[in-house]
Design an enzyme around this catalytic site. Structure first.
Site, PDB file in Angstrom:
ATOM      1  N   HIS A   1     -17.202  -1.046  15.922  1.00 44.19           N
ATOM      2  CA  HIS A   1     -18.521  -1.351  15.356  1.00 44.19           C
ATOM      3  C   HIS A   1     -18.655  -2.852  15.164  1.00 44.19           C
ATOM      4  O   HIS A   1     -17.679  -3.518  14.858  1.00 44.19           O
ATOM      5  CB  HIS A   1     -18.704  -0.633  14.007  1.00 44.19           C
ATOM      6  CG  HIS A   1     -20.124  -0.570  13.550  1.00 44.19           C
ATOM      7  ND1 HIS A   1     -20.703  -1.574  12.820  1.00 44.19           N
ATOM      8  CD2 HIS A   1     -21.075   0.374  13.751  1.00 44.19           C
ATOM      9  CE1 HIS A   1     -21.953  -1.242  12.579  1.00 44.19           C
ATOM     10  NE2 HIS A   1     -22.223  -0.073  13.134  1.00 44.19           N
TER      11      HIS A   1
ATOM     12  N   ASP B   1     -21.266   7.615  15.449  1.00 46.04           N
ATOM     13  CA  ASP B   1     -21.589   8.400  16.638  1.00 46.04           C
ATOM     14  C   ASP B   1     -20.475   9.339  17.085  1.00 46.04           C
ATOM     15  O   ASP B   1     -20.699  10.204  17.918  1.00 46.04           O
ATOM     16  CB  ASP B   1     -21.944   7.466  17.803  1.00 46.04           C
ATOM     17  CG  ASP B   1     -23.356   6.929  17.666  1.00 46.04           C
ATOM     18  OD1 ASP B   1     -24.141   7.560  16.952  1.00 46.04           O
ATOM     19  OD2 ASP B   1     -23.661   5.890  18.271  1.00 46.04           O
TER      20      ASP B   1
ATOM     21  N   HIS C   1     -26.938   0.494  21.065  1.00 45.58           N
ATOM     22  CA  HIS C   1     -27.389   0.729  19.686  1.00 45.58           C
ATOM     23  C   HIS C   1     -27.385   2.230  19.407  1.00 45.58           C
ATOM     24  O   HIS C   1     -26.415   2.754  18.881  1.00 45.58           O
ATOM     25  CB  HIS C   1     -28.766   0.092  19.515  1.00 45.58           C
ATOM     26  CG  HIS C   1     -29.238  -0.015  18.104  1.00 45.58           C
ATOM     27  ND1 HIS C   1     -28.473   0.291  17.020  1.00 45.58           N
ATOM     28  CD2 HIS C   1     -30.445  -0.409  17.595  1.00 45.58           C
ATOM     29  CE1 HIS C   1     -29.156   0.092  15.907  1.00 45.58           C
ATOM     30  NE2 HIS C   1     -30.366  -0.331  16.230  1.00 45.58           N
TER      31      HIS C   1
HETATM   32  N1  ACO Z   1     -12.813   1.239  22.806  1.00 44.10           N
HETATM   33  C1  ACO Z   1     -11.823   0.418  23.191  1.00 44.10           C
HETATM   34  N2  ACO Z   1     -11.726  -0.858  22.803  1.00 44.10           N
HETATM   35  C2  ACO Z   1     -12.656  -1.317  21.976  1.00 44.10           C
HETATM   36  C3  ACO Z   1     -13.711  -0.509  21.516  1.00 44.10           C
HETATM   37  C4  ACO Z   1     -13.775   0.805  21.965  1.00 44.10           C
HETATM   38  N3  ACO Z   1     -14.743   1.626  21.587  1.00 44.10           N
HETATM   39  N4  ACO Z   1     -14.517  -1.236  20.716  1.00 44.10           N
HETATM   40  C5  ACO Z   1     -13.990  -2.458  20.687  1.00 44.10           C
HETATM   41  N5  ACO Z   1     -12.851  -2.509  21.436  1.00 44.10           N
HETATM   42  C6  ACO Z   1     -11.979  -3.659  21.642  1.00 44.10           C
HETATM   43  C7  ACO Z   1     -12.661  -4.653  22.567  1.00 44.10           C
HETATM   44  O1  ACO Z   1     -12.354  -4.383  23.916  1.00 44.10           O
HETATM   45  C8  ACO Z   1     -12.085  -5.954  22.067  1.00 44.10           C
HETATM   46  O2  ACO Z   1     -10.789  -6.074  22.591  1.00 44.10           O
HETATM   47  P1  ACO Z   1     -10.184  -7.526  22.990  1.00 44.10           P
HETATM   48  O3  ACO Z   1     -10.108  -8.270  21.690  1.00 44.10           O
HETATM   49  O4  ACO Z   1      -8.871  -7.198  23.579  1.00 44.10           O
HETATM   50  O5  ACO Z   1     -11.165  -8.119  23.937  1.00 44.10           O
HETATM   51  C9  ACO Z   1     -11.956  -5.746  20.574  1.00 44.10           C
HETATM   52  O6  ACO Z   1     -11.834  -4.339  20.395  1.00 44.10           O
HETATM   53  C10 ACO Z   1     -13.173  -6.238  19.808  1.00 44.10           C
HETATM   54  O7  ACO Z   1     -14.294  -5.596  20.360  1.00 44.10           O
HETATM   55  P2  ACO Z   1     -15.764  -6.172  20.482  1.00 44.10           P
HETATM   56  O8  ACO Z   1     -16.392  -5.650  21.714  1.00 44.10           O
HETATM   57  O9  ACO Z   1     -15.741  -7.637  20.258  1.00 44.10           O
HETATM   58  O10 ACO Z   1     -16.426  -5.488  19.269  1.00 44.10           O
HETATM   59  P3  ACO Z   1     -17.893  -5.701  18.841  1.00 44.10           P
HETATM   60  O11 ACO Z   1     -17.799  -5.657  17.392  1.00 44.10           O
HETATM   61  O12 ACO Z   1     -18.565  -6.857  19.440  1.00 44.10           O
HETATM   62  O13 ACO Z   1     -18.614  -4.422  19.509  1.00 44.10           O
HETATM   63  C11 ACO Z   1     -19.297  -2.178  19.800  1.00 44.10           C
HETATM   64  C12 ACO Z   1     -18.921  -3.293  18.824  1.00 44.10           C
HETATM   65  C13 ACO Z   1     -20.373  -2.647  20.818  1.00 44.10           C
HETATM   66  C14 ACO Z   1     -19.871  -1.015  19.005  1.00 44.10           C
HETATM   67  C15 ACO Z   1     -18.012  -1.734  20.552  1.00 44.10           C
HETATM   68  O14 ACO Z   1     -17.037  -1.357  19.619  1.00 44.10           O
HETATM   69  C16 ACO Z   1     -18.282  -0.616  21.519  1.00 44.10           C
HETATM   70  O15 ACO Z   1     -18.724  -0.860  22.646  1.00 44.10           O
HETATM   71  N6  ACO Z   1     -18.037   0.676  21.118  1.00 44.10           N
HETATM   72  C17 ACO Z   1     -18.296   1.808  21.967  1.00 44.10           C
HETATM   73  C18 ACO Z   1     -19.798   2.172  21.943  1.00 44.10           C
HETATM   74  C19 ACO Z   1     -20.233   2.803  20.634  1.00 44.10           C
HETATM   75  O16 ACO Z   1     -19.558   3.670  20.085  1.00 44.10           O
HETATM   76  N7  ACO Z   1     -21.417   2.362  20.153  1.00 44.10           N
HETATM   77  C20 ACO Z   1     -22.003   2.895  18.905  1.00 44.10           C
HETATM   78  C21 ACO Z   1     -21.917   1.891  17.797  1.00 44.10           C
HETATM   79  S1  ACO Z   1     -22.539   2.567  16.292  1.00 44.10           S
HETATM   80  C22 ACO Z   1     -24.210   2.385  16.388  1.00 44.10           C
HETATM   81  O17 ACO Z   1     -24.735   1.458  16.945  1.00 44.10           O
HETATM   82  C23 ACO Z   1     -25.077   3.405  15.721  1.00 44.10           C
END
Ligand code: ACO
Length: 457
Positions: free
Chosen positions: A337, A393, A298
């Site tokens: 996101h 972020d 988060h």
């Molecule tokens: N880098 C690389 N690949 C990614 C990223 C990323 N940052 N984010 C998502 N993907 C990929 C996933 O691996 C997935 O690939 P697949 O379909 O081949 O399995 C696809 O994109 C969908 O991703 P999900 O994980 O299902 O996306 P979700 O919407 O559930 O998760 C999250 C969102 C947790 C923010 C994720 O994008 C992530 O971990 N990002 C990095 C951490 C981050 O920046 N967090 C801050 C969020 S903003 C906030 O909370 C204030």
């Protein structure tokens, strides 16, 4: 004159970002999830309550496919370009922007509630240097509660006297029956709402002073008293660093606070609302919000973004670093996101601010260039196909670093701002409160025969 130009340039940069956002996202067709709610409703729910509707709200609206963020009807770009954190906080609670008089009286209250010497003295008696800043902030919210005393608890009971049902008195084996019978609705009178609002304002103002004290204590300094002549953002920077910020630093901090103030029913807002729905008091509720925000999924990705940028060291290393990360299925911090499947509007605002701030900081220019280069790699690789874009972020860490703030304080600063969104949602939800109580599907055994401990294997 130079200062005026800087401030005008910031407004211009935000309006340009707004223009770009509007060009890239269509305003038609009409967005989803904007119809008034009539219980019971049908919705499909995924893991993590994805798709679940918990309430209707006028406070904030996030449209992930279009990349919109709206507070009480106002576009985040306009709020960042033209208003202040105080104005925005007022807006979140009251649904309209304040008049001059309303703003003056709101600021006066925040000034009053910032001054919490007893709470800060108590905080000083704990080992703040040995605790994480988020744990200290949570402790601070509890200490503010102590100062208010048990009056708050009595007040909450008085405010909603009719609620006697705890979760177990709600029959669980039946379907939701709809608003008329399901919602416990209690209208509070003006005096009571004012008292609750005042406690919310106290949380907003008080947490910023606690934040200042935490930074000072952790760096071996004495906490500072708030400066009544400074606005919220400037005072926060002053109480943390001991230096009065320049108008440019103050304006950038103000924008960061506005950007983080509200984001719909995210995990920490929901945690705050769940606790408040039990009629626990606002301080306990805010403590729950802080706890939820502490998790790396988060708050806090911006801290990791800075570590990544420092680790990469040079733009020349970006391609090799990215290739290796992707080969190992690693995630790029600051991208993707849960809701936005378009460019996060907050990142659109922070990116040009980061660029502006590193202008006169040669030691940070490479860091900014590395970030731009990572953005180009990710967008080419996953932008179109997976809808992975920079989130709030990605550039906020660079902005905070340029303001001289240490990475360990990025998440607590997020909390200092988001407390306005948390508490505004609580005030709105309590008007039609029902204790939150989702269900699980029981997949365990039942009717097992009880075996005494002597006979168990
Ligand atoms: N880098 C690389 N690949 C990614 C990223 C990323 N940052 N984010 C998502 N993907 C990929 C996933 O691996 C997935 O690939 P697949 O379909 O081949 O399995 C696809 O994109 C969908 O991703 P999900 O994980 O299902 O996306 P979700 O919407 O559930 O998760 C999250 C969102 C947790 C923010 C994720 O994008 C992530 O971990 N990002 C990095 C951490 C981050 O920046 N967090 C801050 C969020 S903003 C906030 O909370 C204030």
């Amino acid at each position: 004159m130079v200062i005026d130009n800087d401030l005008k340039q910031i407004t211009q940069l935000i309006l340009e970002a707004k223009e770009k956002a509007h060009q890239e996202t269509s305003w038609e067709p009409k967005p989803e999830f904007t119809q008034s709610l009539k219980w019971p409703i049908n919705c499909s729910i995924g893991p993590g309550l994805e798709g679940a509707i918990v309430c209707d709200t006028k406070i904030g609206y996030v449209n992930g496919s279009k990349g919109w963020l709206i507070y009480q009807g106002y576009d985040i770009f306009d709020l960042c370009a033209h208003s202040s954190f105080e104005e925005v906080s007022y807006l979140l609670f009251h649904g309209s922007l304040p008049t001059k008089d309303e703003l003056a009286s709101f600021k006066q209250k925040l000034n009053l509630y910032r001054n919490i010497p007893q709470t800060i003295r108590q905080l000083d008696s704990f080992n703040i240097e040995g605790m994480s800043p988020m744990a200290s902030l949570r402790l601070g919210s509890e200490l503010m509660r102590q100062q208010k005393g048990n009056l708050i608890e009595e007040h909450m009971q008085f405010l909603y006297p009719g609620i006697s049902a705890d979760e177990d008195s709600i029959p669980m084996e039946k379907k939701p029956i709809g608003e008329e019978k399901a919602i416990y609705e209690f209208e509070s009178n003006e005096k009571e709402s004012t008292e609750l609002l005042d406690s919310c304002y106290q949380c907003i103002a008080g947490l910023s002073s606690i934040m200042g004290a935490i930074v000072r204590l952790r760096s071996g300094h004495l906490p500072l008293e708030p400066d009544p002549d400074l606005g919220f953002a400037a005072n926060l920077l002053y109480m943390m660093s001991g230096k009065k910020p320049t108008p440019l630093e103050e304006r950038v901090m103000d924008i960061c606070l506005i950007l983080h103030a509200e984001h719909g029913i995210n995990a920490s807002t929901f945690a705050t609302m769940v606790v408040a729905s039990t009629l626990s008091d606002i301080y306990f509720s805010v403590g729950a919000g802080i706890a939820a925000l502490n998790g790396p999924l988060h708050g806090g990705a911006n801290q990791q973004v800075i570590s990544t940028l420092e680790e990469i060291k040079s733009v020349d290393n970006v391609k090799a670093w990215y290739k290796k990360l992707r080969a190992e299925n690693g995630k790029v911090m600051g991208f993707g996101h849960r809701v936005y499947k378009a460019y996060d509007p907050r990142a659109r605002i922070l990116e040009p601010l980061a660029k502006l701030l590193v202008n006169d900081k040669p030691q940070m220019q490479e860091m900014y260039s590395i970030a731009k280069s990572i953005e180009a790699e990710v967008m080419e690789d996953m932008g179109n196909e997976k809808k992975i874009f920079p989130n709030v972020d990605f550039y906020s860490g660079i902005v905070y670093k340029a303001l001289g703030i240490e990475p360990e304080y990025y998440t607590p600063i997020f909390a200092v701002s988001r407390v306005s969104g948390w508490t505004a949602h609580v005030v709105e939800y309590l008007k039609k409160n029902r204790i939150f109580r989702p269900r699980a599907i029981y997949v365990g055994d039942y009717l097992n025969e009880f075996i005494s401990i002597e006979k168990r294997k």
